[in-house]
Design an enzyme around this catalytic site. Structure first.
Site, PDB file in Angstrom:
ATOM      1  N   ASP A 190      27.029 100.032  10.356  1.00  0.00           N
ATOM      2  CA  ASP A 190      28.207  99.883   9.426  1.00  0.00           C
ATOM      3  C   ASP A 190      27.835  99.621   8.424  1.00  0.00           C
ATOM      4  OD1 ASP A 190      30.036 101.794  11.296  1.00  0.00           O
ATOM      5  OD2 ASP A 190      30.604  99.692  12.833  1.00  0.00           O
TER       6      ASP A 190
ATOM      7  N   HIS B 206      33.187  91.080 -10.602  1.00  0.00           N
ATOM      8  CA  HIS B 206      33.659  92.749 -10.458  1.00  0.00           C
ATOM      9  C   HIS B 206      33.810  92.838  -9.700  1.00  0.00           C
ATOM     10  CE1 HIS B 206      29.366  93.972 -10.766  1.00  0.00           C
ATOM     11  NE2 HIS B 206      29.983  94.963 -10.279  1.00  0.00           N
TER      12      HIS B 206
ATOM     13  N   HIS C 265      33.233  95.069  -7.577  1.00  0.00           N
ATOM     14  CA  HIS C 265      32.166  96.871  -6.687  1.00  0.00           C
ATOM     15  C   HIS C 265      32.791  95.944  -5.124  1.00  0.00           C
ATOM     16  CE1 HIS C 265      31.440  99.083 -10.405  1.00  0.00           C
ATOM     17  NE2 HIS C 265      32.298  99.972  -9.948  1.00  0.00           N
TER      18      HIS C 265
ATOM     19  N   HIS D  14      29.039  93.958  -3.993  1.00  0.00           N
ATOM     20  CA  HIS D  14      29.462  92.728  -5.177  1.00  0.00           C
ATOM     21  C   HIS D  14      30.781  91.613  -4.483  1.00  0.00           C
ATOM     22  CE1 HIS D  14      26.783  92.862  -8.281  1.00  0.00           C
ATOM     23  NE2 HIS D  14      27.396  93.741  -8.274  1.00  0.00           N
TER      24      HIS D  14
ATOM     25  N   HIS E 228      31.521  97.282 -18.065  1.00  0.00           N
ATOM     26  CA  HIS E 228      30.600  97.982 -16.948  1.00  0.00           C
ATOM     27  C   HIS E 228      31.792  99.305 -16.426  1.00  0.00           C
ATOM     28  CE1 HIS E 228      27.928  98.181 -13.394  1.00  0.00           C
ATOM     29  NE2 HIS E 228      29.207  98.386 -12.381  1.00  0.00           N
TER      30      HIS E 228
ATOM     31  N   ASP F  58      25.249  93.475 -13.857  1.00  0.00           N
ATOM     32  CA  ASP F  58      25.826  95.045 -13.606  1.00  0.00           C
ATOM     33  C   ASP F  58      26.698  95.381 -14.996  1.00  0.00           C
ATOM     34  OD1 ASP F  58      24.950  95.108 -10.963  1.00  0.00           O
ATOM     35  OD2 ASP F  58      26.891  95.846 -10.744  1.00  0.00           O
TER      36      ASP F  58
ATOM     37  N   ASP G 142      20.905  92.313 -15.365  1.00  0.00           N
ATOM     38  CA  ASP G 142      20.759  93.527 -14.331  1.00  0.00           C
ATOM     39  C   ASP G 142      19.401  94.450 -14.794  1.00  0.00           C
ATOM     40  OD1 ASP G 142      21.441  95.751 -13.982  1.00  0.00           O
ATOM     41  OD2 ASP G 142      23.464  96.727 -14.555  1.00  0.00           O
TER      42      ASP G 142
ATOM     43  N   GLY H  24      27.519 103.063 -15.847  1.00  0.00           N
ATOM     44  CA  GLY H  24      28.011 101.225 -16.342  1.00  0.00           C
ATOM     45  C   GLY H  24      27.151  99.979 -16.215  1.00  0.00           C
ATOM     46  N   HIS H  25      25.814 100.538 -16.376  1.00  0.00           N
ATOM     47  CA  HIS H  25      24.443  99.568 -16.255  1.00  0.00           C
ATOM     48  C   HIS H  25      23.903  99.848 -18.187  1.00  0.00           C
ATOM     49  CE1 HIS H  25      24.897  98.344 -12.328  1.00  0.00           C
ATOM     50  NE2 HIS H  25      25.191  99.748 -12.316  1.00  0.00           N
TER      51      HIS H  25
END
Length: 535
Positions: free
Chosen positions: A30, A53, A55, A58, A121, A143, A175, A347-348
């Site tokens: 999973d 952040h 995401h 992360h 981002h 990021d 990043d 976003g990078h």
């Protein structure tokens, strides 16, 4: 599954703890989370988890880390709100010490002295981290991009980076996701302009698929819908959750009366409705996928619908996304998905932004992070172009500590690291051997040989019986099954004739005999599972 550990004066700070979604060669898995063995062994030295952040890659692994390490978690308001939802699911909310910070803050806990710096981002409330040490700052900037016209008007804090550069940056970690792309990343506002154009020209219903965490993208969908007098419904579990959290915290400003329940959507004219949905990556069980396959219980795609895929496929998802787009076209929808049409922006940071950060920080050492190996190497080239010596650039490896001292940089002995598989409620109980068996089962199936033996005489009293699953269709392969049964019987008879009644030897003989026979006949290697029952 991003996770970095910074050690200063014997104290440890964890930066992010994400999850990775399983690859094709990980059947049944999973999630993939970082191996925290080293941290557990040094638990008394861990001072906290610092989040950049919200995401998944992360924060998704934080609940699993907190089960083993009871340490405070630092993050911005939105990041902690998204994490709190996960903690509730894991039953950890009450036992977790969440400490809210904001960009511009500076916190010290033990020897860990960290400053939080605002960056842009594809999600709101993102920060870079600057760990202050006696040798200079360690700047961690994962990021990010430098958006000069962000939707919320909050540009990245370039002054803070320049100030750090003036004071002295020991090492920059930056990043590398878009290190291969020249120029600058387009502003998020450009996507809003594209939405307004599409919404003003669309004649039927509009459906927009995007990442649930991209709050500013969602806000611009609401803005475009309100401008055209359309109502908006939201579908997809993660999308509904983020909209609720972001609205409650003030990150989303939804105009009065524009948001309607999905149940009421059918009562509205199609030309006055917009649906925001998950599924931009072609996930089989996502809302958009179920709509495309006519399996959604409330929404069906009709001719005249406009579907906007407001995301780029993550590497590895291209086929799944392409399959959904083809199905949407078959259902009669107009699909807007091409990147050059302006329905998505990354976003990078791209090359010029990466070089700008390097020039602002002026680091003595540089470690490119967050990207595939070729991206790290390209980022290293950019760093060299800005004047950083090649000897001062480190391409890191998972589990390989990089140490900075007064004498310079050193690579220390590898620590326990890697990946841990989550399968259902099990964490770490699926390893390489289990995955190997699953891969074999998925490719060549299984053949089960059942034999009943007498405890008194040691002779076969029933069988061998052969059962096949996923190998051949038994009704059409009766001759093969009969011959396999005979080969198993011969192997058993040979062992028993030599007075060898050890179960391990008997099973091994059956397995080896059938392996050779089935390979000769079919060029396949199913898993062969001999079972001996004693009566």
């Amino acid at each position: 599954k991003n996770m970095t550990v910074v050690e200063i004066g014997g104290d440890l700070a964890i930066v992010d703890a994400g999850v990775m979604f399983p690859e094709d060669d990980m059947p049944g898995v999973d999630l993939v989370i970082p191996d925290t063995t080293y941290l557990v062994e040094n638990a008394s030295r861990v001072k906290g988890i610092f989040l950049t952040h919200g995401h998944e890659d992360h924060i998704g692994g934080v609940p699993y880390v907190l089960r083993q390490l009871n340490v405070p978690v630092y993050g911005t308001k939105l990041t902690l709100a998204l994490l709190r939802v996960k903690l509730i699911e894991h039953g950890l909310e009450r036992s977790t010490d969440l400490r809210e910070i904001k960009a511009g803050d500076r916190t010290q806990i033990g020897n860990i002295d960290v400053e939080f710096i605002h960056v842009n981002h594809s999600i709101a409330d993102v920060v870079a981290l600057a760990f202050h040490t006696a040798f200079g700052a360690i700047v961690y900037c994962s990021d990010f991009k430098f958006d000069q016209t962000p939707y919320d008007g909050k540009v990245a804090d370039l002054y803070a980076f320049a100030n750090l550069g003036k004071q002295g940056v020991l090492c920059l970690l930056s990043d590398s996701t878009n290190a291969e792309r020249p120029g600058y990343t387009a502003s998020e506002k450009k996507v809003g302009e594209t939405f307004r154009h599409i919404f003003s020209n669309a004649e039927g219903r509009i459906l927009v698929a995007t990442f649930a965490s991209n709050v500013h993208r969602i806000q611009q969908i609401f803005d475009a819908a309100a401008r055209e007098g359309r109502h908006v419904s939201v579908t997809g579990r993660s999308m509904i959750r983020v909209v609720e959290v972001a609205t409650e915290l003030g990150y989303l400003d939804v105009p009065e009366g524009i948001l309607v329940d999905l149940d009421k959507l059918d009562k509205l004219p199609r030309e006055k409705s917009v649906i925001i949905t998950t599924g931009s990556q072609g996930e089989p069980m996502s809302a958009l996928s179920r709509m495309a396959m006519a399996e959604h219980n409330r929404i069906s795609i009709s001719p005249g619908d406009t579907v906007i895929i407001s995301a780029s496929p993550i590497p590895g998802n291209e086929k799944a996304v392409g399959r959904i787009i083809n199905q949407l076209f078959k259902e009669g929808a107009k699909v807007v998905y091409e990147p050059h049409l302006g329905v998505h922006t990354s976003g990078h940071a791209q090359q010029e932004e990466l070089k700008l950060l390097l020039n602002l920080c002026k680091p003595r050492y540089f470690i490119p992070i967050h990207g595939e190996h070729r991206m790290l190497l390209k980022h290293a080239e950019l760093a060299e172009a800005t004047g950083i010596s090649k000897e001062n650039i480190v391409i890191g490896e998972i589990g390989l500590p990089v140490e900075f001292t007064a004498e310079g940089v050193h690579i220390r002995e590898r620590v326990v690291s890697g990946q841990v598989f989550v399968d259902g409620l099990g964490v770490g109980d699926v390893g390489n051997i289990v995955l190997r068996d699953r891969r074999q089962l998925s490719t060549d199936g299984i053949l089960i040989v059942v034999v009943t033996m007498s405890r008194k005489t040691g002779k076969v009293v029933a069988g061998p019986d052969v059962v096949s699953r996923g190998f051949v269709y038994v009704r059409e392969s009766e001759a093969l099954m009969d011959e396999a049964r005979e080969k198993a019987k011969e192997a058993l008879d040979t062992c028993l004739a030599q007075s060898n009644t050890d179960w391990g030897a008997l099973k091994g003989a059956v397995r080896d005999s059938l392996n050779r026979y089935l390979w000769e006949k079919t060029k396949r290697r199913p898993m062969i599972l001999p079972i001996i029952m004693e009566i």
